[in-house]
Design a protein around this motif. Structure first.
Motif, PDB file in Angstrom:
ATOM      1  N   MET A 109      23.751 -11.078  35.783  1.00 34.14           N
ATOM      2  CA  MET A 109      24.295 -12.368  36.204  1.00 34.14           C
ATOM      3  C   MET A 109      25.073 -12.222  37.510  1.00 34.14           C
ATOM      4  N   SER A 110      25.921 -11.212  37.600  1.00 30.54           N
ATOM      5  CA  SER A 110      26.696 -11.001  38.823  1.00 30.54           C
ATOM      6  C   SER A 110      25.801 -10.588  39.983  1.00 30.54           C
ATOM      7  N   GLY A 111      24.788  -9.747  39.702  1.00 32.20           N
ATOM      8  CA  GLY A 111      23.898  -9.296  40.772  1.00 32.20           C
ATOM      9  C   GLY A 111      23.104 -10.431  41.386  1.00 32.20           C
ATOM     10  N   ILE A 112      22.560 -11.326  40.560  1.00 33.75           N
ATOM     11  CA  ILE A 112      21.802 -12.463  41.082  1.00 33.75           C
ATOM     12  C   ILE A 112      22.718 -13.407  41.844  1.00 33.75           C
ATOM     13  N   ALA A 113      23.922 -13.636  41.325  1.00 35.67           N
ATOM     14  CA  ALA A 113      24.855 -14.534  42.005  1.00 35.67           C
ATOM     15  C   ALA A 113      25.253 -13.994  43.369  1.00 35.67           C
ATOM     16  N   ARG A 114      25.341 -12.683  43.511  1.00 33.23           N
ATOM     17  CA  ARG A 114      25.751 -12.092  44.795  1.00 33.23           C
ATOM     18  C   ARG A 114      24.698 -12.275  45.872  1.00 33.23           C
ATOM     19  N   LEU A 115      23.429 -12.382  45.499  1.00 32.48           N
ATOM     20  CA  LEU A 115      22.372 -12.515  46.498  1.00 32.48           C
ATOM     21  C   LEU A 115      22.491 -13.795  47.300  1.00 32.48           C
ATOM     22  N   GLU A 116      23.286 -14.730  46.829  1.00 35.79           N
ATOM     23  CA  GLU A 116      23.442 -15.998  47.547  1.00 35.79           C
ATOM     24  C   GLU A 116      24.254 -15.847  48.824  1.00 35.79           C
ATOM     25  N   ARG A 117      24.981 -14.761  48.945  1.00 38.47           N
ATOM     26  CA  ARG A 117      25.892 -14.620  50.075  1.00 38.47           C
ATOM     27  C   ARG A 117      25.167 -14.483  51.411  1.00 38.47           C
ATOM     28  N   SER A 118      23.920 -14.093  51.396  1.00 36.40           N
ATOM     29  CA  SER A 118      23.106 -14.113  52.604  1.00 36.40           C
ATOM     30  C   SER A 118      21.927 -15.027  52.335  1.00 36.40           C
ATOM     31  N   SER A 119      21.375 -15.621  53.366  1.00 40.53           N
ATOM     32  CA  SER A 119      20.283 -16.562  53.141  1.00 40.53           C
ATOM     33  C   SER A 119      19.280 -16.444  54.272  1.00 40.53           C
ATOM     34  N   GLY A 120      18.155 -17.117  54.095  1.00 42.25           N
ATOM     35  CA  GLY A 120      17.165 -17.156  55.146  1.00 42.25           C
ATOM     36  C   GLY A 120      15.941 -16.336  54.830  1.00 42.25           C
ATOM     37  N   ARG A 121      14.970 -16.447  55.747  1.00 44.11           N
ATOM     38  CA  ARG A 121      13.695 -15.773  55.556  1.00 44.11           C
ATOM     39  C   ARG A 121      13.847 -14.250  55.561  1.00 44.11           C
ATOM     40  N   LEU A 122      14.816 -13.735  56.331  1.00 42.18           N
ATOM     41  CA  LEU A 122      15.030 -12.294  56.368  1.00 42.18           C
ATOM     42  C   LEU A 122      15.478 -11.778  55.005  1.00 42.18           C
ATOM     43  N   GLY A 126      23.006 -16.634  36.396  1.00 37.90           N
ATOM     44  CA  GLY A 126      23.002 -16.057  37.737  1.00 37.90           C
ATOM     45  C   GLY A 126      22.376 -16.980  38.753  1.00 37.90           C
ATOM     46  N   ILE A 127      21.216 -17.546  38.413  1.00 38.13           N
ATOM     47  CA  ILE A 127      20.561 -18.496  39.321  1.00 38.13           C
ATOM     48  C   ILE A 127      21.405 -19.758  39.474  1.00 38.13           C
ATOM     49  N   GLY A 128      22.014 -20.215  38.364  1.00 41.83           N
ATOM     50  CA  GLY A 128      22.851 -21.402  38.436  1.00 41.83           C
ATOM     51  C   GLY A 128      24.065 -21.207  39.325  1.00 41.83           C
ATOM     52  N   ILE A 129      24.709 -20.049  39.223  1.00 47.19           N
ATOM     53  CA  ILE A 129      25.867 -19.759  40.089  1.00 47.19           C
ATOM     54  C   ILE A 129      25.438 -19.715  41.544  1.00 47.19           C
ATOM     55  N   SER A 130      24.274 -19.086  41.813  1.00 47.24           N
ATOM     56  CA  SER A 130      23.779 -19.020  43.181  1.00 47.24           C
ATOM     57  C   SER A 130      23.486 -20.416  43.734  1.00 47.24           C
ATOM     58  N   ALA A 131      22.917 -21.292  42.893  1.00 49.63           N
ATOM     59  CA  ALA A 131      22.530 -22.627  43.360  1.00 49.63           C
ATOM     60  C   ALA A 131      23.729 -23.547  43.541  1.00 49.63           C
ATOM     61  N   THR A 132      24.718 -23.447  42.647  1.00 47.19           N
ATOM     62  CA  THR A 132      25.857 -24.375  42.676  1.00 47.19           C
ATOM     63  C   THR A 132      27.067 -23.818  43.406  1.00 47.19           C
ATOM     64  N   ALA A 133      27.051 -22.504  43.707  1.00 45.22           N
ATOM     65  CA  ALA A 133      28.204 -21.848  44.352  1.00 45.22           C
ATOM     66  C   ALA A 133      29.481 -22.087  43.565  1.00 45.22           C
TER      67      ALA A 133
END
Length: 388
Positions: free
Chosen positions: A53-66, A135-142
């Motif tokens: 859950m924490s690992g997926i949520a952390r991926l939100e901190r960077s974004s974009g095609r890269l 994890g996905i929910g945290i990433s989507a809703t911040a």
């Protein structure tokens, strides 16, 4: 390296106790082994829930095609490395290990003094689905509150792993090898597992060769020179047993390969978390060995291992940064997809930790190959933006 020494010491002490200790002392060690197994079973859903859950949520901190490209390359490298390990392992390991050479769990040589049932809060499958959902929910809703909860839970579980599970593991390994010594199977087991570890190391270098040759051919960089520049990072990772601790060295060596500083600064810390090609190779080859020596587990084949490898590429993304973290995170997948019990998990941990430094070194050296593709993609993106 101190942990590896303690694991080897645990094996030696376990063998000596199995040969010469009185039954009362052996039963006491077996009691600890059983209790530790129950504690490990209890902690597995918590490890899966909070780390993924924490690992997926952390991926939100960077974004974009890269970011998408980096994640895709890391997952592809991890799963393809595991697939290569499965193909080679299924063909070679049965010639090294005899099927069912360990005593069946139903055959009890000596009984522990007592057992304690510690049921987990939830099963592994529920923990895995819940971790992905939140994890996905945290990433989507911040949602900062839930992110803090996930990170806090991860920190507590990591503290428990570092302060309780890992320090107690040598005693658990001593109990396993003491039991094998009493049953008369320890010599064949040690010989077989030593050859499996040599095979894992050979597969690490085979995969690194494939990565650097293919990345060099597609990006125009010399594979031998690029790999030679990454050797300081490889040996640093082997000494520290930590991809994270090696990040400064990895970034420096990538710049020697003419990687853009901005790309290296972005990609290397992310790849240190999500690219686990060496760990996937070792976990797969060790799982094949444990499946062969453990009665009751099916003989491994590539088709059976495919779901395990696909799930492994996701679960070890959230591996804790302590020695054996990838093996700890993979325990749930080993149980649900391959049918491992506590004894099989213990053997798996012993095998994995014996070469954890080399698996980590393979992960880090592999980052240097993937970042070449990422750098080429970033250059193409800049050119595309410039000529719009």
């Amino acid at each position: 390296m101190n942990l590896i020494f303690r694991l080897v010491l645990g094996i030696v002490v376990g063998i000596m106790l199995g040969q010469w200790a009185p039954d009362s002392l052996i039963r006491a060690l077996l009691t600890f082994k059983v209790l530790f197994g129950e504690l490990l079973e209890y902690s597995i859903p918590l490890i899966i829930l909070f780390f993924i859950m924490s690992g997926i949520a952390r991926l939100e901190r960077s974004s974009g095609r890269l970011l998408v490209l980096t994640i895709a390359l890391a997952y592809a490298s991890t799963t393809l490395a595991g697939l290569m390990s499965a193909i080679v392992g299924v063909e070679l390991v049965p010639h090294i290990v005899h099927h069912g050479q360990l005593p069946a769990s139903q055959i009890v040589v000596l009984l522990p003094y007592f057992t304690l049932d510690i049921p987990p809060l939830t099963d592994v499958s529920t923990a895995l689905v819940t971790a992905f959902l939140f994890g996905i929910g945290i990433s989507a809703t911040a949602h900062e509150g839930m992110r803090n909860l996930a990170d806090g839970g991860r920190d507590i579980v990591e503290w428990f792993i570092a302060k309780a599970l890992i320090p107690a593991l040598p005693f658990y390994i001593a109990g396993l090898f003491c039991e094998m010594t009493v049953a008369g199977t320890v010599a064949n087991t040690l010989k077989s597992f030593g050859m499996i570890l040599v095979l894992a190391l050979a597969l690490h270098w085979l995969w690194l060769t494939l990565l650097y040759v293919t990345s060099g051919m597609s990006t125009g960089r010399a594979p031998v020179q690029a790999l030679r520049h990454m050797l300081p990072a490889y040996f640093t990772a082997a000494g520290t047993m930590s991809s994270a601790a090696t990040i400064p060295v990895t970034v420096r060596q990538c710049r020697m390969n003419h990687i853009s500083p901005s790309v290296a600064s972005f990609a290397i810390p992310l790849l240190a978390t999500i690219h686990m090609c060496g760990s996937a190779i070792t976990l797969t080859i060790c799982a094949i060995g444990v499946m062969l020596v453990t009665p009751g587990l099916p003989a491994p084949d590539v088709i059976t291992l495919l779901p395990f490898i696909a799930a492994l590429g996701v679960t070890i993304i959230a591996a804790p940064g302590s020695p054996g973290g990838a093996a700890m995170t993979s325990v749930g997948v080993l149980q649900t997809l391959l049918g491992f019990d506590a004894a099989a998990v213990g053997l798996m941990m012993a095998l994995y930790l014996a070469q954890d430094s080399f698996g980590t070194a393979c992960n880090v050296a592999g980052d240097g190959a993937l970042v070449q593709w990422i750098d080429r993609f970033a250059e193409a993106e800049q050119d595309r933006q410039r000529y719009r």
